[in-house]
Scaffold this motif. Structure first.
Motif, PDB file in Angstrom:
ATOM      1  N   ASN A   1      16.356   3.504  23.726  1.00  0.00           N
ATOM      2  CA  ASN A   1      15.496   4.675  23.910  1.00  0.00           C
ATOM      3  C   ASN A   1      16.259   5.991  23.895  1.00  0.00           C
ATOM      4  OD1 ASN A   1      13.210   3.035  24.201  1.00  0.00           O
ATOM      5  ND2 ASN A   1      13.733   2.650  26.336  1.00  0.00           N
ATOM      6  N   SER A   2      17.475   5.977  23.358  1.00  0.00           N
ATOM      7  CA  SER A   2      18.310   7.178  23.388  1.00  0.00           C
ATOM      8  C   SER A   2      17.863   8.237  22.387  1.00  0.00           C
ATOM      9  CB  SER A   2      19.777   6.811  23.109  1.00  0.00           C
ATOM     10  OG  SER A   2      19.923   6.384  21.758  1.00  0.00           O
ATOM     11  N   GLY A   3      17.060   7.846  21.384  1.00  0.00           N
ATOM     12  CA  GLY A   3      16.655   8.809  20.360  1.00  0.00           C
ATOM     13  C   GLY A   3      17.675   8.941  19.246  1.00  0.00           C
ATOM     14  N   THR A   4      18.754   8.178  19.322  1.00  0.00           N
ATOM     15  CA  THR A   4      19.789   8.193  18.289  1.00  0.00           C
ATOM     16  C   THR A   4      19.949   6.771  17.743  1.00  0.00           C
ATOM     17  OG1 THR A   4      21.558   7.768  19.882  1.00  0.00           O
ATOM     18  CG2 THR A   4      21.021  10.085  19.438  1.00  0.00           C
ATOM     19  N   PRO A   5      20.586   6.622  16.585  1.00  0.00           N
ATOM     20  CA  PRO A   5      20.821   5.267  16.078  1.00  0.00           C
ATOM     21  C   PRO A   5      21.614   4.432  17.092  1.00  0.00           C
ATOM     22  CG  PRO A   5      21.234   6.880  14.361  1.00  0.00           C
ATOM     23  CD  PRO A   5      21.047   7.651  15.646  1.00  0.00           C
ATOM     24  N   THR A   6      21.389   3.118  17.061  1.00  0.00           N
ATOM     25  CA  THR A   6      22.057   2.200  17.985  1.00  0.00           C
ATOM     26  C   THR A   6      23.427   1.834  17.455  1.00  0.00           C
ATOM     27  OG1 THR A   6      19.921   1.318  18.654  1.00  0.00           O
ATOM     28  CG2 THR A   6      21.867  -0.020  19.159  1.00  0.00           C
ATOM     29  N   ASN A   7      24.439   2.008  18.286  1.00  0.00           N
ATOM     30  CA  ASN A   7      25.814   1.726  17.891  1.00  0.00           C
ATOM     31  C   ASN A   7      26.126   0.237  17.928  1.00  0.00           C
ATOM     32  OD1 ASN A   7      26.415   4.460  17.626  1.00  0.00           O
ATOM     33  ND2 ASN A   7      27.073   4.637  19.734  1.00  0.00           N
ATOM     34  N   VAL A   8      26.814  -0.218  16.909  1.00  0.00           N
ATOM     35  CA  VAL A   8      27.399  -1.555  16.868  1.00  0.00           C
ATOM     36  C   VAL A   8      28.908  -1.329  16.826  1.00  0.00           C
ATOM     37  CG1 VAL A   8      27.557  -3.734  15.615  1.00  0.00           C
ATOM     38  CG2 VAL A   8      25.407  -2.437  15.582  1.00  0.00           C
ATOM     39  N   ARG A   9      29.628  -1.991  17.718  1.00  0.00           N
ATOM     40  CA  ARG A   9      31.072  -1.748  17.857  1.00  0.00           C
ATOM     41  C   ARG A   9      31.878  -2.971  17.449  1.00  0.00           C
ATOM     42  NH1 ARG A   9      31.801   2.970  20.959  1.00  0.00           N
ATOM     43  NH2 ARG A   9      29.829   3.741  21.765  1.00  0.00           N
ATOM     44  N   ASN A  10      33.188  -2.758  17.226  1.00  0.00           N
ATOM     45  CA  ASN A  10      34.074  -3.851  16.831  1.00  0.00           C
ATOM     46  C   ASN A  10      34.667  -4.592  18.022  1.00  0.00           C
ATOM     47  OD1 ASN A  10      35.912  -1.971  17.730  1.00  0.00           O
ATOM     48  ND2 ASN A  10      37.254  -2.106  15.939  1.00  0.00           N
TER      49      ASN A  10
ATOM     50  N   MET B   1      27.443  -5.183  21.223  1.00  0.00           N
ATOM     51  CA  MET B   1      26.450  -4.221  21.705  1.00  0.00           C
ATOM     52  C   MET B   1      26.398  -4.287  23.229  1.00  0.00           C
ATOM     53  SD  MET B   1      23.354  -4.752  19.020  1.00  0.00           S
ATOM     54  CE  MET B   1      22.802  -3.071  19.036  1.00  0.00           C
ATOM     55  N   HIS B   2      26.123  -3.157  23.847  1.00  0.00           N
ATOM     56  CA  HIS B   2      26.008  -3.102  25.300  1.00  0.00           C
ATOM     57  C   HIS B   2      24.688  -3.746  25.720  1.00  0.00           C
ATOM     58  CE1 HIS B   2      25.735  -1.246  29.344  1.00  0.00           C
ATOM     59  NE2 HIS B   2      27.026  -1.513  29.307  1.00  0.00           N
ATOM     60  N   TYR B   3      24.717  -4.439  26.861  1.00  0.00           N
ATOM     61  CA  TYR B   3      23.519  -5.153  27.342  1.00  0.00           C
ATOM     62  C   TYR B   3      22.311  -4.228  27.510  1.00  0.00           C
ATOM     63  CZ  TYR B   3      23.327  -3.430  32.153  1.00  0.00           C
ATOM     64  OH  TYR B   3      23.155  -2.646  33.261  1.00  0.00           O
ATOM     65  N   SER B   4      22.542  -2.959  27.796  1.00  0.00           N
ATOM     66  CA  SER B   4      21.450  -2.037  28.103  1.00  0.00           C
ATOM     67  C   SER B   4      20.534  -1.751  26.916  1.00  0.00           C
ATOM     68  CB  SER B   4      22.004  -0.727  28.658  1.00  0.00           C
ATOM     69  OG  SER B   4      22.807  -0.081  27.676  1.00  0.00           O
ATOM     70  N   VAL B   5      20.960  -2.051  25.688  1.00  0.00           N
ATOM     71  CA  VAL B   5      20.097  -1.847  24.524  1.00  0.00           C
ATOM     72  C   VAL B   5      19.502  -3.159  24.026  1.00  0.00           C
ATOM     73  CG1 VAL B   5      21.258   0.269  23.800  1.00  0.00           C
ATOM     74  CG2 VAL B   5      21.976  -1.930  22.830  1.00  0.00           C
ATOM     75  N   LEU B   6      19.798  -4.260  24.731  1.00  0.00           N
ATOM     76  CA  LEU B   6      19.265  -5.574  24.370  1.00  0.00           C
ATOM     77  C   LEU B   6      18.192  -5.965  25.370  1.00  0.00           C
ATOM     78  CD1 LEU B   6      22.675  -7.279  23.609  1.00  0.00           C
ATOM     79  CD2 LEU B   6      21.015  -6.398  21.949  1.00  0.00           C
ATOM     80  N   GLN B   7      17.108  -6.507  24.871  1.00  0.00           N
ATOM     81  CA  GLN B   7      15.986  -6.793  25.762  1.00  0.00           C
ATOM     82  C   GLN B   7      15.186  -7.982  25.243  1.00  0.00           C
ATOM     83  OE1 GLN B   7      13.852  -3.219  26.805  1.00  0.00           O
ATOM     84  NE2 GLN B   7      11.987  -4.352  27.210  1.00  0.00           N
ATOM     85  N   PHE B   8      14.475  -8.650  26.136  1.00  0.00           N
ATOM     86  CA  PHE B   8      13.510  -9.687  25.768  1.00  0.00           C
ATOM     87  C   PHE B   8      12.499  -9.826  26.878  1.00  0.00           C
ATOM     88  CE2 PHE B   8      17.481 -11.801  27.105  1.00  0.00           C
ATOM     89  CZ  PHE B   8      17.089 -12.377  28.283  1.00  0.00           C
ATOM     90  N   GLY B   9      11.453 -10.564  26.581  1.00  0.00           N
ATOM     91  CA  GLY B   9      10.422 -10.860  27.565  1.00  0.00           C
ATOM     92  C   GLY B   9      10.462 -12.336  27.907  1.00  0.00           C
TER      93      GLY B   9
ATOM     94  N   ASN C   1      32.124  -8.441  30.055  1.00  0.00           N
ATOM     95  CA  ASN C   1      31.970  -7.176  30.789  1.00  0.00           C
ATOM     96  C   ASN C   1      30.760  -6.352  30.338  1.00  0.00           C
ATOM     97  OD1 ASN C   1      34.331  -7.753  32.236  1.00  0.00           O
ATOM     98  ND2 ASN C   1      35.597  -6.849  30.636  1.00  0.00           N
ATOM     99  N   ASN C   2      29.596  -6.986  30.312  1.00  0.00           N
ATOM    100  CA  ASN C   2      28.327  -6.339  29.949  1.00  0.00           C
ATOM    101  C   ASN C   2      28.191  -6.006  28.466  1.00  0.00           C
ATOM    102  OD1 ASN C   2      27.253  -6.439  32.556  1.00  0.00           O
ATOM    103  ND2 ASN C   2      28.279  -4.547  33.117  1.00  0.00           N
ATOM    104  N   TRP C   3      29.091  -6.484  27.648  1.00  0.00           N
ATOM    105  CA  TRP C   3      29.016  -6.304  26.199  1.00  0.00           C
ATOM    106  C   TRP C   3      28.761  -7.661  25.557  1.00  0.00           C
ATOM    107  CZ3 TRP C   3      29.320  -1.664  23.611  1.00  0.00           C
ATOM    108  CH2 TRP C   3      29.669  -0.557  24.385  1.00  0.00           C
ATOM    109  N   TRP C   4      27.798  -7.713  24.637  1.00  0.00           N
ATOM    110  CA  TRP C   4      27.447  -8.949  23.969  1.00  0.00           C
ATOM    111  C   TRP C   4      27.974  -8.964  22.545  1.00  0.00           C
ATOM    112  CZ3 TRP C   4      25.290 -13.249  25.961  1.00  0.00           C
ATOM    113  CH2 TRP C   4      24.757 -13.138  27.249  1.00  0.00           C
ATOM    114  N   LYS C   5      28.660 -10.027  22.205  1.00  0.00           N
ATOM    115  CA  LYS C   5      29.043 -10.254  20.819  1.00  0.00           C
ATOM    116  C   LYS C   5      27.802 -10.801  20.126  1.00  0.00           C
ATOM    117  CE  LYS C   5      32.593 -12.266  17.952  1.00  0.00           C
ATOM    118  NZ  LYS C   5      33.848 -13.034  17.925  1.00  0.00           N
TER     119      LYS C   5
END
Length: 173
Positions: free
Chosen positions: A30-39, A96-104, A65-69
């Motif tokens: 919900n940041s309003g910017t593209p979602t970052n994918v990191r190495n 990706m950081h856990y905070s941008v990943l979601q499910f129900g 540490n709260n980052w998902w491969k």
């Protein structure tokens, strides 16, 4: 004989690790910017996923540490025909950081969150409608259980991986 034994052990470990991490989530940034994918966790941004009609679903492979491969094949869903893209730009994986990943939650919401990763663990006392209204962020995987935190950060618990609904357009059966 030793080589065969060692190879068998490595194959069994690899299969069991894959079975333990068979979860997916949709991206909800919900940041309003593209979602970052990191190495790497907190690493260099190697790709940016723009906001699109519909969204993205990723397979979760490991957590640190709260980052998902995530798997480099990302599913795109929306009104049109579903497709996927292949992430590029990293030789060390995609994170990706856990905070941008979601499910129900798929199916019955009652007593689905537990205090420990076990069907015998005490359930969290939550209104089923509450879990229907908020989303869940993934924190950790242990066997066939995933530790989650509600998007409002009020509750943390464990749920069976097979109760994950990673499609934000449906409630999953």
């Amino acid at each position: 004989m030793k080589k065969i034994f060692l190879t068998t052990v490595i194959m069994i470990m690899a299969l069991s690790m894959h079975a333990q991490t068979s979860a997916s989530a949709f991206i909800c940034d919900n940041s309003g910017t593209p979602t970052n994918v990191r190495n790497a966790p907190k690493g260099k941004v190697v790709q940016k996923l723009p906001d699109i009609d519909g969204g993205y679903v990723v397979s979760l492979l490991a957590v640190k540490n709260n980052w998902w491969k995530i798997d480099p094949i990302v599913d795109i869903y929306g009104d049109e025909e579903d497709e996927n893209i292949r992430l590029k730009g990293s030789k060390t994986g995609y994170w990706m950081h856990y905070s941008v990943l979601q499910f129900g939650i798929a199916g019955d919401h009652e007593n689905v969150l537990r205090q420990a990763p076990s069907a015998n663990a005490k359930p969290l006392q939550l209104e089923p409608s509450y879990l229907f209204e908020v989303g869940l962020h993934p924190l950790e995987i242990r066997g066939e259980w995933i530790k989650v935190i509600t998007t409002d950060k009020r509750h943390t618990g464990w749920m069976p991986i097979d109760k994950i609904c990673s499609n934000p357009l449906t409630t999953c059966p």
